[in-house]
Design an enzyme around this catalytic site. Structure first.
Site, short mmCIF file in Angstrom:
data_model
loop_
_atom_site.label_atom_id
_atom_site.label_comp_id
_atom_site.label_asym_id
_atom_site.label_seq_id
_atom_site.Cartn_x
_atom_site.Cartn_y
_atom_site.Cartn_z
N CYS A 150 27.98 36.90 44.24
CA CYS A 150 27.65 35.48 44.18
C CYS A 150 28.76 34.68 43.49
O CYS A 150 29.70 35.24 42.94
CB CYS A 150 26.32 35.28 43.47
SG CYS A 150 26.43 35.68 41.71
N ALA A 209 29.33 35.47 39.90
CA ALA A 209 30.09 36.71 39.73
C ALA A 209 31.60 36.44 39.85
O ALA A 209 32.40 36.99 39.10
CB ALA A 209 29.67 37.74 40.78
N ARG A 236 32.98 46.04 35.55
CA ARG A 236 34.15 45.89 36.42
C ARG A 236 35.36 46.70 35.97
O ARG A 236 36.40 46.67 36.57
CB ARG A 236 34.50 44.40 36.55
CG ARG A 236 35.57 44.10 37.59
CD ARG A 236 35.47 42.68 38.02
NE ARG A 236 36.63 42.16 38.70
CZ ARG A 236 37.56 41.42 38.12
NH1 ARG A 236 37.49 41.13 36.84
NH2 ARG A 236 38.55 40.94 38.82
N HIS A 258 35.66 31.80 42.18
CA HIS A 258 37.08 31.86 41.81
C HIS A 258 37.64 30.44 41.70
O HIS A 258 38.33 30.10 40.75
CB HIS A 258 37.92 32.57 42.89
CG HIS A 258 37.50 33.98 43.16
ND1 HIS A 258 37.64 34.55 44.40
CD2 HIS A 258 36.96 34.93 42.36
CE1 HIS A 258 37.21 35.80 44.35
NE2 HIS A 258 36.79 36.05 43.13
FE1 CFM Z 1 41.23 39.68 43.93
FE2 CFM Z 1 40.15 41.52 45.10
FE3 CFM Z 1 38.72 39.69 43.76
FE4 CFM Z 1 40.26 41.48 42.46
FE5 CFM Z 1 38.13 43.12 42.11
FE6 CFM Z 1 38.07 43.07 44.76
FE7 CFM Z 1 36.61 41.31 43.43
MO1 CFM Z 1 35.97 43.81 43.38
S1 CFM Z 1 41.81 41.80 43.86
S2 CFM Z 1 39.99 39.38 42.16
S3 CFM Z 1 39.89 42.91 40.87
S4 CFM Z 1 39.83 39.51 45.59
S5 CFM Z 1 38.07 44.71 43.44
S6 CFM Z 1 39.61 43.07 46.40
S7 CFM Z 1 36.10 42.36 45.15
S8 CFM Z 1 36.21 42.36 41.63
S9 CFM Z 1 36.60 39.17 43.47
#
Ligand code: CFM
Length: 554
Positions: free
Chosen positions: A73, A76, A107, A207
């Protein structure tokens, strides 16, 4: 049973004698027509044109209700992914306790606190307002104020951040005004995020919200230019399993100074000072490109894409950084480090490769790793049959050249776009226009990312927001040697007899970045694809379909 009889698994097939379009059609045939139409646009057979142009993929759209996906989500993405790895901000989850608890220490983002009196590490604590029915009915602002005060009284942190969960948005608590009030009262930085879980189609929205917040409230607060040559920030590296430690080791060896990492092994002071760096290197483009863009507009720091997953990608990225600075001393040092580090990596690879060559992998992870890890599989001589992101956007698949063509839908419009302007005093273009043009002429790419698809072979299946049904079918049809995804997929895949490598948390392993990380990865994959223990496991009902049981009381 009638449904099961139609199951594609009844036919034993391998990729080599299968037409991927036909496989796609057969998987889609299971869906109702409307769902099939939508999924078809997210299930694309790759074909790379001469100019690097690939088919269009539909991405960053809502998951069809009822399909089991892999996504997380918005909360997260904001609290867990971008801000979570920063050790000295107290991150308070404003919401029911589950949201805070389940995003706590799951994580594997590691950190190395400074041994100074203010070198806090709050990551081992879980802070939450633990909202109850009473707050849902009468409002939670009062409880939030108390929580901020309590956190301050107990820990005296440099900063406190507040993260909104779904109910906060639904009942309308104004976290931002509470944060402003408490900032004034306590005299420390207190800021909030409207990152309610539902606010977007995936964690990708979180993000963006995190990038906006950190840029608005932290970046630029400290203008001190700290010591060091070749001063860079590493963006989109979260120190999962110690990746950032390995990259830091390599940078140190090369004499490259890291001002800040967003956000593996990071501190709030480093963020506040990060606009003083001379280059932003983006590792995970999906999660952090917004900060890089804003920093360039406001302060004049250029950005480039790098990748430290894969030994050769690491060497390439180091050379790119050296080329940017253009000083012979750095160029030579980087070559020296590569020459020193690579032989050990290559020896490890050569030892493993006869056992991994030709093995077939599938990767479905987040928004960058499904691409980056193809580098490591390539080094092992393995083939990526199919890959996809959970929440990547079209530019992560097809490259940033498609940005102008991406339709802004209601879900993306929901997320604030900050209007950033040049800082009248502090804007300082780090390289001249002439030098930039000269570098570009030599093939150097600023502000660019080519995406995953141009680097994948024709015929590979690129699948966005993979569903459980599609996972099962891909596994049954292709029987890959390795499936890469996360904890939610791990056990169902292993029950099919296929090993699953978690590329989010790395299971219990890592680091996999840089030179030493590559060696770790080679060994791990060798072990997994050559000791297929899961294949030997049979469920009791497979061995003996008729089970009998008695009650203990009988
Ligand atoms: Fe970038 Fe990722 Fe992500 Fe990531 Fe991660 Fe991920 Fe993620 Mo899991 S590199 S920041 S450290 S997009 S592994 S492939 S899904 S937490 S939001």
């Amino acid at each position: 049973m009638a449904e099961a009889a139609k199951d594609l698994s009844t036919e034993k097939v391998t990729l080599d004698n299968l037409d991927p379009e036909e496989v796609k059609a057969r998987i889609m045939a299971k869906y109702p027509p409307k769902v099939a139409r939508k999924r078809s646009k997210q299930f694309v057979i790759n074909k790379v044109g001469e100019d690097g142009k690939t088919p269009v993929i539909n991405a960053n759209v809502r998951t069809v209700p009822g399909l089991m996906g892999q996504r997380g989500c918005c909360y997260a993405g904001c609290k867990g992914v971008v801000l979570g790895p920063t050790r000295d901000i107290i991150n308070i989850t404003h919401g029911p306790i589950g949201c805070g608890f389940y995003s706590w220490l799951t994580r594997r983002n590691q950190t190395d606190p400074e041994s100074t009196p203010d070198g806090h590490n709050f990551m081992t604590y879980c802070f939450s307002t633990d909202m109850q029915d009473e707050e849902i009915i009468f409002g939670g602002e009062k409880k939030l104020k108390q929580a901020i005060q309590e956190a301050y009284d107990n820990f005296k942190p440099k900063a406190i951040a507040v993260f909104s969960t779904c109910p906060v948005g639904l009942i309308g608590d104004d976290v931002h005004s509470v944060c402003r009030e408490m900032k004034e009262k306590l005299g420390i930085n207190v800021f909030g995020f409207s990152c309610e879980g539902y606010k977007g189609v995936s964690q990708s929205a979180g993000h963006h919200i995190a990038n906006n917040g950190i840029f608005k409230h932290v970046v630029g607060l400290d203008d001190t230019i700290k010591e060091g040559k070749y001063r860079i920030n590493l963006l989109g590296e979260y120190n999962i399993g110690g990746d950032a430690f390995e990259i830091e080791r390599i940078f140190d060896k090369c004499g490259i100074t890291q001002v800040a990492t967003y956000s593996g092994n990071s501190s709030i002071d480093a963020f506040a000072n990060s606009h003083t760096a001379d280059l932003n290197c983006i590792m995970c483009h999906r999660s952090i490109n917004y900060v890089a863009e804003m920093m360039e507009t406001k302060f004049g720091v250029p950005w480039i894409k790098v990748n430290f997953i894969g030994a050769h990608a690491t060497a390439k990225s180091l050379r790119k950084i050296a080329q940017y600075f253009g000083e012979q001393e750095l160029i030579d040092k980087v070559e020296e480090v590569i020459a020193e580090e690579l032989p050990e990596v290559e020896a490890a690879c050569a030892e493993v490769r006869p056992r991994t060559e030709g093995k077939r992998a599938m990767l479905f992870v987040g928004g960058s790793r499904a691409h980056h890890y193809q580098e490591l599989f390539g080094e092992l001589g393995m083939k990526t049959l199919s890959a996809g992101y959970e929440f990547g956007h079209r530019d992560d698949y097809e490259g940033r050249k498609v940005l102008p063509d991406i339709k802004v839908d209601a879900d993306s419009r929901n997320i604030e776009e900050l209007t950033i302007e040049k800082d009248p005093e502090r804007f300082n273009p780090r390289i001249s226009e002439e030098r930039k043009a000269e570098l570009e002429k030599a093939g150097f790419a600023f502000n660019d990312y080519d995406g995953m698809m141009p680097e994948m072979p024709d015929g590979a299946m690129v699948i966005d927001d993979l569903s459980q049904w599609e996972t099962d079918q891909l596994i049954k049809i292709f029987k890959p040697d390795l499936f890469c995804a996360g904890i939610k997929e791990k056990y169902t895949v292993q029950k099919h007899g296929i090993p699953l490598k978690q590329l989010h948390s790395y299971d219990y392993g890592g680091p996999y970045a840089g030179f030493k990380g590559a060696i770790n990865f080679y060994h791990e994959i060798d072990r997994m694809v050559n000791s297929r223990v899961w294949e030997y496991m049979k469920a009791p009902w497979d061995k003996n379909p008729e089970l009998a049981a008695t009650y203990a009381c009988d």
